[in-house]
Design an enzyme around this catalytic site. Sequence first.
Site, PDB file in Angstrom:
ATOM      1  N   LEU A 103       0.875  -1.165   0.000  1.00 57.35           N
ATOM      2  CA  LEU A 103       0.000   0.000   0.000  1.00 57.35           C
ATOM      3  C   LEU A 103       0.914   1.216   0.000  1.00 57.35           C
ATOM      4  CD1 LEU A 103      -2.688  -0.965   2.698  1.00 57.35           C
ATOM      5  CD2 LEU A 103      -2.963  -1.009   0.214  1.00 57.35           C
ATOM      6  N   ASP A 104       0.521   2.254  -0.711  1.00 58.56           N
ATOM      7  CA  ASP A 104       1.331   3.468  -0.726  1.00 58.56           C
ATOM      8  C   ASP A 104       1.484   4.014   0.691  1.00 58.56           C
ATOM      9  OD1 ASP A 104       1.428   3.243  -3.466  1.00 58.56           O
ATOM     10  OD2 ASP A 104      -0.269   4.604  -3.790  1.00 58.56           O
ATOM     11  N   LYS A 105       2.489   4.836   0.878  1.00 59.96           N
ATOM     12  CA  LYS A 105       2.789   5.379   2.204  1.00 59.96           C
ATOM     13  C   LYS A 105       1.593   6.114   2.801  1.00 59.96           C
ATOM     14  CE  LYS A 105       6.437   8.006   4.579  1.00 59.96           C
ATOM     15  NZ  LYS A 105       7.710   8.744   4.397  1.00 59.96           N
TER      16      LYS A 105
END
Length: 235
Positions: A103-105
């Site tokens: 998952l993106d930051k």
Amino acid sequence: MERLDKIIATALQISRKDAIALIKRGRIAVSKETIKDPKAKFDENGAVLFCDNEQIYYNKYVYIMMNKPKGVISASNGKGEKTVVDILPPDMKRKNLFPAGRLDKDTTGFMLITDDGELAHSILSPKNHIPKTYIAKLDKPFNDEIIKEFEKGIELKDAKCLGASLEPVDGDYQVGKVIIKQGMYHQIKRMFSHFSINVVELKRIKMGSLDLDENLKMGECRYLTKEEISSLCDK
């Protein structure tokens, strides 16, 4: 059947050498009978294990559901940045844990952390088309034409997306429920960007047929049950 030293090393996340030492010192019991032979074999899934009279548990692999917060990266080694593995409670940490997928930051929600490479591959392989469900809050509303384009598969600059599901949440076309069956880089953000719509917030709420536990607060996690592990691979 498995050697006792290997079972103990896995259960306690210690080296085989240290496990052998514990066994030879009489600190390990199976079904409350002290065993001093490291080579003795037992059913790793059925043996009741004790170390210093306290029960310990054998799990060949672990499967952890985390409600990922913003600001941590989906990696086991962040090279200076905080990772999802870093924020696990100390009693849940063990060797070789990694996030299954990314998952993106700034994306939150369901993150699976495991040390089972085979299961992770099954979930992530594009050939298996395991669905992942997200809630996307947008800076402007989408419409029914965009829903149709999602279903057909959007052509991005570097690849064409598989058909995806998009629907408004509670009738709000500025909040979309998105189901995708692949995991390209920044895929959902890029799909909306194709229509000049920006994703303001993104949260994964489901993998396969398994929902994120709504009782988990941001950053909290828990182990999965056997039934939940099986449902991860439901299409």
